[in-house]
Design an enzyme around this catalytic site. Structure first.
Site, PDB file in Angstrom:
ATOM      1  N   ARG A  97     -59.859  -2.880   8.110  1.00  0.00           N
ATOM      2  CA  ARG A  97     -60.607  -3.867   8.908  1.00  0.00           C
ATOM      3  C   ARG A  97     -61.092  -3.285  10.229  1.00  0.00           C
ATOM      4  NH1 ARG A  97     -58.840  -9.349   6.808  1.00  0.00           N
ATOM      5  NH2 ARG A  97     -59.894 -10.379   8.514  1.00  0.00           N
ATOM      6  N   VAL A 147     -63.605 -17.031   2.501  1.00  0.00           N
ATOM      7  CA  VAL A 147     -62.761 -17.955   1.750  1.00  0.00           C
ATOM      8  C   VAL A 147     -63.457 -19.280   1.424  1.00  0.00           C
ATOM      9  CG1 VAL A 147     -61.553 -18.901   3.795  1.00  0.00           C
ATOM     10  CG2 VAL A 147     -60.415 -18.840   1.568  1.00  0.00           C
ATOM     11  N   PHE A 198     -64.040 -20.358  -2.454  1.00  0.00           N
ATOM     12  CA  PHE A 198     -63.340 -21.523  -3.032  1.00  0.00           C
ATOM     13  C   PHE A 198     -64.343 -22.549  -3.573  1.00  0.00           C
ATOM     14  CE2 PHE A 198     -58.996 -21.289  -0.571  1.00  0.00           C
ATOM     15  CZ  PHE A 198     -58.701 -20.117  -1.253  1.00  0.00           C
ATOM     16  N   TYR A 249     -64.786  -3.094  11.639  1.00  0.00           N
ATOM     17  CA  TYR A 249     -65.316  -4.351  12.181  1.00  0.00           C
ATOM     18  C   TYR A 249     -64.628  -4.689  13.506  1.00  0.00           C
ATOM     19  CZ  TYR A 249     -66.702  -9.328  12.174  1.00  0.00           C
ATOM     20  OH  TYR A 249     -67.217 -10.573  12.497  1.00  0.00           O
ATOM     21  N   ASP A 286     -54.372  -8.442   6.774  1.00  0.00           N
ATOM     22  CA  ASP A 286     -54.914  -9.815   6.808  1.00  0.00           C
ATOM     23  C   ASP A 286     -54.124 -10.621   7.854  1.00  0.00           C
ATOM     24  OD1 ASP A 286     -56.595 -11.537   4.482  1.00  0.00           O
ATOM     25  OD2 ASP A 286     -55.230 -12.722   5.711  1.00  0.00           O
ATOM     26  N   GLN A 339     -52.099 -15.741  11.014  1.00  0.00           N
ATOM     27  CA  GLN A 339     -52.442 -17.037  11.618  1.00  0.00           C
ATOM     28  C   GLN A 339     -53.587 -16.850  12.599  1.00  0.00           C
ATOM     29  OE1 GLN A 339     -48.921 -18.339  13.703  1.00  0.00           O
ATOM     30  NE2 GLN A 339     -48.895 -16.549  15.031  1.00  0.00           N
ATOM     31  N   GLY A 396     -50.792 -18.040   0.266  1.00  0.00           N
ATOM     32  CA  GLY A 396     -51.628 -19.133   0.787  1.00  0.00           C
ATOM     33  C   GLY A 396     -51.067 -19.785   2.035  1.00  0.00           C
ATOM     34  N   GLU A 417     -62.668  -2.919  15.619  1.00  0.00           N
ATOM     35  CA  GLU A 417     -62.837  -1.973  16.735  1.00  0.00           C
ATOM     36  C   GLU A 417     -64.309  -1.854  17.130  1.00  0.00           C
ATOM     37  OE1 GLU A 417     -60.459  -1.253  18.454  1.00  0.00           O
ATOM     38  OE2 GLU A 417     -58.697  -0.579  17.353  1.00  0.00           O
TER      39      GLU A 417
HETATM   40  P1  NAD Z   1     -74.012 -12.740   7.893  1.00  0.00           P
HETATM   41  O1  NAD Z   1     -73.530 -11.550   7.144  1.00  0.00           O
HETATM   42  O2  NAD Z   1     -74.505 -13.910   7.116  1.00  0.00           O
HETATM   43  O3  NAD Z   1     -75.159 -12.330   8.909  1.00  0.00           O
HETATM   44  C1  NAD Z   1     -75.269 -11.056   9.486  1.00  0.00           C
HETATM   45  C2  NAD Z   1     -76.741 -10.679   9.493  1.00  0.00           C
HETATM   46  O4  NAD Z   1     -76.898  -9.404  10.127  1.00  0.00           O
HETATM   47  C3  NAD Z   1     -77.313 -10.535   8.075  1.00  0.00           C
HETATM   48  O5  NAD Z   1     -78.549 -11.200   8.006  1.00  0.00           O
HETATM   49  C4  NAD Z   1     -77.466  -9.030   7.907  1.00  0.00           C
HETATM   50  O6  NAD Z   1     -78.471  -8.676   6.978  1.00  0.00           O
HETATM   51  C5  NAD Z   1     -77.770  -8.605   9.326  1.00  0.00           C
HETATM   52  N1  NAD Z   1     -77.465  -7.197   9.620  1.00  0.00           N
HETATM   53  C6  NAD Z   1     -76.343  -6.507   9.299  1.00  0.00           C
HETATM   54  N2  NAD Z   1     -76.437  -5.248   9.751  1.00  0.00           N
HETATM   55  C7  NAD Z   1     -77.636  -5.142  10.385  1.00  0.00           C
HETATM   56  C8  NAD Z   1     -78.330  -4.079  11.037  1.00  0.00           C
HETATM   57  N3  NAD Z   1     -77.752  -2.869  11.162  1.00  0.00           N
HETATM   58  N4  NAD Z   1     -79.547  -4.323  11.555  1.00  0.00           N
HETATM   59  C9  NAD Z   1     -80.139  -5.536  11.424  1.00  0.00           C
HETATM   60  N5  NAD Z   1     -79.538  -6.585  10.799  1.00  0.00           N
HETATM   61  C10 NAD Z   1     -78.309  -6.383  10.287  1.00  0.00           C
HETATM   62  O7  NAD Z   1     -72.829 -13.181   8.871  1.00  0.00           O
HETATM   63  P2  NAD Z   1     -72.712 -14.413   9.873  1.00  0.00           P
HETATM   64  O8  NAD Z   1     -71.515 -15.196   9.478  1.00  0.00           O
HETATM   65  O9  NAD Z   1     -73.984 -15.086  10.046  1.00  0.00           O
HETATM   66  O10 NAD Z   1     -72.333 -13.640  11.215  1.00  0.00           O
HETATM   67  C11 NAD Z   1     -73.264 -13.448  12.269  1.00  0.00           C
HETATM   68  C12 NAD Z   1     -72.566 -12.793  13.443  1.00  0.00           C
HETATM   69  O11 NAD Z   1     -71.504 -13.623  13.910  1.00  0.00           O
HETATM   70  C13 NAD Z   1     -71.950 -11.430  13.110  1.00  0.00           C
HETATM   71  O12 NAD Z   1     -72.147 -10.561  14.194  1.00  0.00           O
HETATM   72  C14 NAD Z   1     -70.483 -11.751  12.940  1.00  0.00           C
HETATM   73  O13 NAD Z   1     -69.684 -10.649  13.244  1.00  0.00           O
HETATM   74  C15 NAD Z   1     -70.290 -12.886  13.929  1.00  0.00           C
HETATM   75  N6  NAD Z   1     -69.158 -13.743  13.537  1.00  0.00           N
HETATM   76  C16 NAD Z   1     -69.272 -14.635  12.510  1.00  0.00           C
HETATM   77  C17 NAD Z   1     -68.170 -15.406  12.161  1.00  0.00           C
HETATM   78  C18 NAD Z   1     -68.226 -16.422  11.056  1.00  0.00           C
HETATM   79  O14 NAD Z   1     -67.199 -17.021  10.744  1.00  0.00           O
HETATM   80  N7  NAD Z   1     -69.353 -16.707  10.460  1.00  0.00           N
HETATM   81  C19 NAD Z   1     -66.949 -15.246  12.850  1.00  0.00           C
HETATM   82  C20 NAD Z   1     -66.889 -14.310  13.872  1.00  0.00           C
HETATM   83  C21 NAD Z   1     -67.995 -13.568  14.227  1.00  0.00           C
HETATM   84  N1  UDP Z   2     -58.874 -15.587   1.195  1.00  0.00           N
HETATM   85  C1  UDP Z   2     -58.331 -16.127   0.039  1.00  0.00           C
HETATM   86  N2  UDP Z   2     -59.115 -16.181  -1.071  1.00  0.00           N
HETATM   87  C2  UDP Z   2     -60.396 -15.743  -1.090  1.00  0.00           C
HETATM   88  C3  UDP Z   2     -60.953 -15.198   0.096  1.00  0.00           C
HETATM   89  C4  UDP Z   2     -60.150 -15.128   1.227  1.00  0.00           C
HETATM   90  O1  UDP Z   2     -57.176 -16.570   0.013  1.00  0.00           O
HETATM   91  O2  UDP Z   2     -61.037 -15.834  -2.152  1.00  0.00           O
HETATM   92  C5  UDP Z   2     -58.033 -15.564   2.418  1.00  0.00           C
HETATM   93  C6  UDP Z   2     -58.015 -14.238   3.164  1.00  0.00           C
HETATM   94  O3  UDP Z   2     -57.007 -13.388   2.652  1.00  0.00           O
HETATM   95  C7  UDP Z   2     -57.726 -14.700   4.581  1.00  0.00           C
HETATM   96  C8  UDP Z   2     -58.401 -16.067   4.667  1.00  0.00           C
HETATM   97  O4  UDP Z   2     -58.615 -16.486   3.326  1.00  0.00           O
HETATM   98  O5  UDP Z   2     -56.341 -14.880   4.765  1.00  0.00           O
HETATM   99  C9  UDP Z   2     -59.754 -16.037   5.386  1.00  0.00           C
HETATM  100  O6  UDP Z   2     -60.512 -14.983   4.801  1.00  0.00           O
HETATM  101  P1  UDP Z   2     -62.035 -14.708   5.168  1.00  0.00           P
HETATM  102  O7  UDP Z   2     -62.432 -13.485   4.414  1.00  0.00           O
HETATM  103  O8  UDP Z   2     -62.827 -15.943   4.964  1.00  0.00           O
HETATM  104  O9  UDP Z   2     -62.051 -14.439   6.729  1.00  0.00           O
HETATM  105  P2  UDP Z   2     -61.117 -13.631   7.747  1.00  0.00           P
HETATM  106  O10 UDP Z   2     -60.647 -14.674   8.678  1.00  0.00           O
HETATM  107  O11 UDP Z   2     -59.958 -12.996   7.015  1.00  0.00           O
HETATM  108  O12 UDP Z   2     -62.025 -12.636   8.339  1.00  0.00           O
END
Ligand code: NAD
Ligand code: UDP
Length: 314
Positions: free
Chosen positions: A143, A188, A192, A146, A274, A277, A208, A148
């Site tokens: 992980r 997840v 699901f 992402y 993983d 919490q 879980g 770091e």
């Molecule tokens: P996502 O994968 O749907 O969207 C990421 C977008 O970035 C995609 O459209 C992808 O094609 C584009 N992308 C990836 N690498 C690229 C590059 N080198 N140049 C140009 N475009 C690039 O994910 P998301 O859930 O929409 O996440 C958006 C942002 O929010 C990310 O930076 C992610 O780390 C952050 N984030 C999301 C969540 C979440 O739960 N959704 C949680 C924490 C942080």
């Molecule tokens: N997870 C799961 N089943 C799945 C996908 C994810 O049980 O099919 C678990 C995963 O191991 C983690 C949590 O759901 O504990 C959230 O995972 P996700 O990939 O959505 O995001 P994370 O918070 O781990 O980046």
């Protein structure tokens, strides 16, 4: 014109596409930049003919020369499956992407928002997580590209702030879900729902009992806009997320109930590192942005299920 010229990197992804829609609704000009690694044109199809919307294929690891007033830097795959597919590119996207976008912000004097993550806390030793917690991150695990990468991006944001007085807004986003997630995203909630709708077993990793706190996308986009509009001294980092915590088993059972599915539960090994919490302390967001999530998990899941149901039957 009151509207601003706003760049959204990763704008064709899940969160980016919702943000583009919101910014167009609010009267702004939007330049959506994406390399389509996990994003899709279909997420922004409805905007393609709009006179204030422009879509550009571009990889943020390369410099970008445009004129903008604000930048939302969202480009980066967010699902563990996708960010581990090409980990070197993931780190490059976070780090080189941040350098390029911060350089652009410095030249254009644009305000710049960084989509950071709760992953900067790693497998947290304090619970719930406050912004002052420095985290518990493995620097060499699967992980790490992402976690770091995002930590280094935060460092760059704060160095640009101190060194060049760049106007920065750093959001630490906790698990967010909703329509426009990719059906093969691997996270997840989408896993699901798709499994339940297709009558397949829901794949619980581990037993879980691990927890996450899920925020519906509309609440998150509202927080992005409020943070961007906040006074310059609010640099963040600010936790954004829904503080109501669930186990993955509870999420699986609720998904089965809401889809009316006859799917069973299946258990697979817990992925390496993983987090056990995760729950945000959102006191700072409540006090400084007057924001808190409004959509409960059940209501958000119902909307997300309706989206996937329509997607899978077309
Ligand atoms: P996502 O994968 O749907 O969207 C990421 C977008 O970035 C995609 O459209 C992808 O094609 C584009 N992308 C990836 N690498 C690229 C590059 N080198 N140049 C140009 N475009 C690039 O994910 P998301 O859930 O929409 O996440 C958006 C942002 O929010 C990310 O930076 C992610 O780390 C952050 N984030 C999301 C969540 C979440 O739960 N959704 C949680 C924490 C942080
Ligand atoms: N997870 C799961 N089943 C799945 C996908 C994810 O049980 O099919 C678990 C995963 O191991 C983690 C949590 O759901 O504990 C959230 O995972 P996700 O990939 O959505 O995001 P994370 O918070 O781990 O980046």
């Amino acid at each position: 014109m009151n509207g601003k010229r706003i760049l959204v990197t990763g704008g064709a992804g899940f969160l980016g596409s919702h943000l583009c829609h919101r910014l167009i609704e609010n009267g702004h000009e939007v330049l959506c930049v994406d390399n389509f690694f996990t994003g899709r044109r279909s997420n922004v199809t409805a905007l393609l003919d709009h006179s204030r919307f422009e879509l550009m294929r571009h990889d943020v690891t390369f410099p970008l020369y445009v004129e903008v007033d604000e930048i939302y830097n969202l480009a980066c795959p967010a699902s563990p499956v996708h960010y581990q597919f090409d980990p070197v590119q993931t780190t490059k996207t976070s780090v080189h992407g941040a350098i390029n976008m911060l350089g652009l912000a410095k030249r254009t004097r644009a305000r710049i928002f960084q989509a950071s993550t709760s992953e900067v806390y790693g497998d947290p030793a304090i619970h719930p997580q406050t912004e002052s917690y420095w985290g518990n991150v493995n620097p060499i695990g699967p992980r790490s590209c992402y976690d770091e990468g995002k930590r280094c991006a935060e460092t760059l944001f704060f160095d640009y702030y101190r060194q060049h007085q760049t106007n920065i807004k750093v959001a630490r986003i906790f698990n967010t879900y909703g329509p426009n997630m990719h059906p093969n995203d691997g996270r997840v909630v989408s896993n699901f729902i798709v499994q339940a709708l297709q009558g397949q077993p829901l794949t619980i990793y581990g037993d879980g009992s691990q927890t996450r706190s899920f925020c519906y996308v509309d609440d998150m986009i509202e927080a992005f806009c409020r943070l961007m509009a906040s006074p310059p001294d609010l640099t963040g980092p600010v936790n954004l997320g829904n503080p109501t915590e669930f186990t993955m088993r509870e999420l699986a059972e609720l998904t089965i109930e809401l889809t009316g599915s006859r799917s069973s539960l299946s258990f697979a090994p817990l992925p390496v590192d993983d987090p056990k919490q995760r729950r945000p302390d959102i006191t700072l967001a409540r006090e400084s942005l007057q924001w808190e999530p409004k959509v409960p998990l059940k209501a958000g899941l119902e909307k997300t299920i309706a989206y996937f149901d329509a997607l899978l039957t077309t």
